[in-house]
Design a protein around this motif. Sequence first.
Motif, PDB file in Angstrom:
ATOM      1  N   ASN A 215       0.848  -1.192   0.000  1.00 21.02           N
ATOM      2  CA  ASN A 215       0.000   0.000   0.000  1.00 21.02           C
ATOM      3  C   ASN A 215       0.884   1.242   0.000  1.00 21.02           C
ATOM      4  O   ASN A 215       1.089   1.877   1.037  1.00 21.02           O
ATOM      5  N   VAL A 216       1.431   1.584  -1.162  1.00 21.91           N
ATOM      6  CA  VAL A 216       2.403   2.684  -1.230  1.00 21.91           C
ATOM      7  C   VAL A 216       1.889   3.877  -2.032  1.00 21.91           C
ATOM      8  O   VAL A 216       2.647   4.806  -2.318  1.00 21.91           O
ATOM      9  N   GLY A 217       0.610   3.853  -2.390  1.00 24.97           N
ATOM     10  CA  GLY A 217       0.050   5.011  -3.097  1.00 24.97           C
ATOM     11  C   GLY A 217       0.673   5.236  -4.454  1.00 24.97           C
ATOM     12  O   GLY A 217       1.037   4.285  -5.151  1.00 24.97           O
ATOM     13  N   ARG A 218       0.842   6.513  -4.817  1.00 22.10           N
ATOM     14  CA  ARG A 218       1.327   6.847  -6.160  1.00 22.10           C
ATOM     15  C   ARG A 218       2.845   6.972  -6.246  1.00 22.10           C
ATOM     16  O   ARG A 218       3.380   7.233  -7.318  1.00 22.10           O
ATOM     17  N   SER A 219       3.529   6.857  -5.135  1.00 31.18           N
ATOM     18  CA  SER A 219       4.986   7.049  -5.125  1.00 31.18           C
ATOM     19  C   SER A 219       5.677   6.048  -6.056  1.00 31.18           C
ATOM     20  O   SER A 219       5.703   4.848  -5.793  1.00 31.18           O
ATOM     21  N   GLU A 220       6.258   6.578  -7.157  1.00 34.55           N
ATOM     22  CA  GLU A 220       6.896   5.682  -8.123  1.00 34.55           C
ATOM     23  C   GLU A 220       8.129   5.010  -7.528  1.00 34.55           C
ATOM     24  O   GLU A 220       8.411   3.840  -7.812  1.00 34.55           O
TER      25      GLU A 220
ATOM     26  N   LEU B 166       8.606   4.117  -4.408  1.00 34.21           N
ATOM     27  CA  LEU B 166       8.200   2.989  -3.563  1.00 34.21           C
ATOM     28  C   LEU B 166       7.603   1.859  -4.401  1.00 34.21           C
ATOM     29  O   LEU B 166       7.780   0.682  -4.093  1.00 34.21           O
ATOM     30  N   ARG B 167       6.890   2.223  -5.468  1.00 36.11           N
ATOM     31  CA  ARG B 167       6.327   1.178  -6.341  1.00 36.11           C
ATOM     32  C   ARG B 167       7.442   0.344  -6.979  1.00 36.11           C
ATOM     33  O   ARG B 167       7.361  -0.881  -7.036  1.00 36.11           O
TER      34      ARG B 167
ATOM     35  N   ARG C  71       8.753  -2.091  -4.555  1.00 37.44           N
ATOM     36  CA  ARG C  71       7.869  -3.249  -4.363  1.00 37.44           C
ATOM     37  C   ARG C  71       7.955  -4.203  -5.561  1.00 37.44           C
ATOM     38  O   ARG C  71       7.805  -5.422  -5.408  1.00 37.44           O
TER      39      ARG C  71
END
Lengths: 305, 211
Positions: free
Chosen positions: A56-61, A63-64, A67
Amino acid sequence: MDRRAFLIASAAAGFGLGTSVLPASALALLGEVSREIPSTGQRLPVIGMGSWITFNVGRSEKLRRARCKVLEEFFVRGGGLIDSSPMYGSSEEVIGWCLERQGGSHLMLTATKVWTVSKSGGISQMETSQKLWGERPLDLIQIHNLVDWEVHLETLKAWKADRRLEYLGITTSHGRRHDDMAAIMAAEPLDFVQFTYNIADREAEKRLLPMAADRGQAVIINRPFQGGRLIDRLSRHPLPEWAAEIKCENWAQVLLKFVVSHPAVTCAIPATSQVEHMRQNMAAGYDPLPDRSMLQRMIAHVESL
Amino acid sequence: MIPYSAEVFFAILAEYNSSIWPAQAVALLLGVTAVFLVARFPARAGRPVAALLAGAWGWTGLVYFLAEFSEIDFWAYGFGAAFVLQGLGFVWAGLIRRRLRFGSEPNQTVWSGAGLVALGLLGYPLLVAALGRDLLETGAFGVAPGPTVIFTLGVLLAARPAAPLYLFAVPLIWCVIAGGVAIQLGIHEELTVAAAGVAAIIVLMVSRARR
């Protein structure tokens, strides 16, 4: 690269394949443990991946992308089931984002949940989930914490009949609502059930696990680390010598091998946001698993701490 | 049951702060102006201060919670609605009923309120900076819940005659939530919000006992 990763990569090269599409038979030769889904006979690696909090990292590229590395490690090590839920914020979207960029694997089994009330609300939520996960149809949809389960179960049965999904199931966690779970397991044609089981919370051994085995229902185990609390507690103590006998190098592997050694368990779904932790978790899905006497030693040791 | 990690909270807060700049500076300027009005023209400050608080709570409810954090937190819908409701509370109590007023002779309760106002406006971000965190990763008065709640509790304590008790409800509930978040995620500055809530309750009880 450690020995197992080297072997997996070598085997994949031998098949002329990328590691994420290494055949299940090759992974089995390397010692990966898998279990059969009773309703179809499809085999599933015993270590899956949960996504509560971790994806659950939202829109942060940034952090994406981090993951995506975790997911990549999951596939390289022979991971199968990925579990999420609309309750987990942006997790479904982030998993879909990663799958779009790196592809999945032929072992992958996608599992999400329906977590709302009303028939129309459930259908709308499941259609949204489908879009978030990507083009491939979702394999398994579970009724999250039994919310409005009678209504959603009818929808899931209809979807399964229409081949819009392969499997349906129900979930609970934290040891809640076992009576309700048992009643539904006894009355309904479920492919999967999901509940909590770990070395410190073995309530499921009494009724739900034997019942799932009797009814031919695949079992997904959530919270194998008690949401991290078990790891935190046990990490203060040295790893016992017997851990080496079941090829465990850390407490996470001890806890996971305990869970998946139960014959009624189809897979466990630890969640992590760290590549190293994913590597450790996945190693627990390889032989050897503890036998009955070892399981008793494990329980006695943990209870003594 | 918080569905995200501290790492993700700070990343999203930083993105939010970048995307709304210079709203933080405008809110800070309006907050300082409100303090000046209460200190210099207390008899006429009630409505402008109520309008500012209505705007701050409305923004935080709609933009911070519903537009930004609802993506990662299902609780954000409830929090957003509660913050909007509090904003409407200020419209009702302060703009329509004129129940938010200030006096020219401050007592201990008023000074306690002033202390919380200063904490909400400046102390909170300075504390975060002292903890070594980037200012982009902290909330600011008027656009994020923590400092807005602290500032609001200070204003309510400073009101003379005493502000309606129902205006304390949502801010104090948020203080409890902030304490839980602080402990579960290890976000230490949120303990300031919980402490401000405890301080406000003590001051409120002492003040009412004296009457």
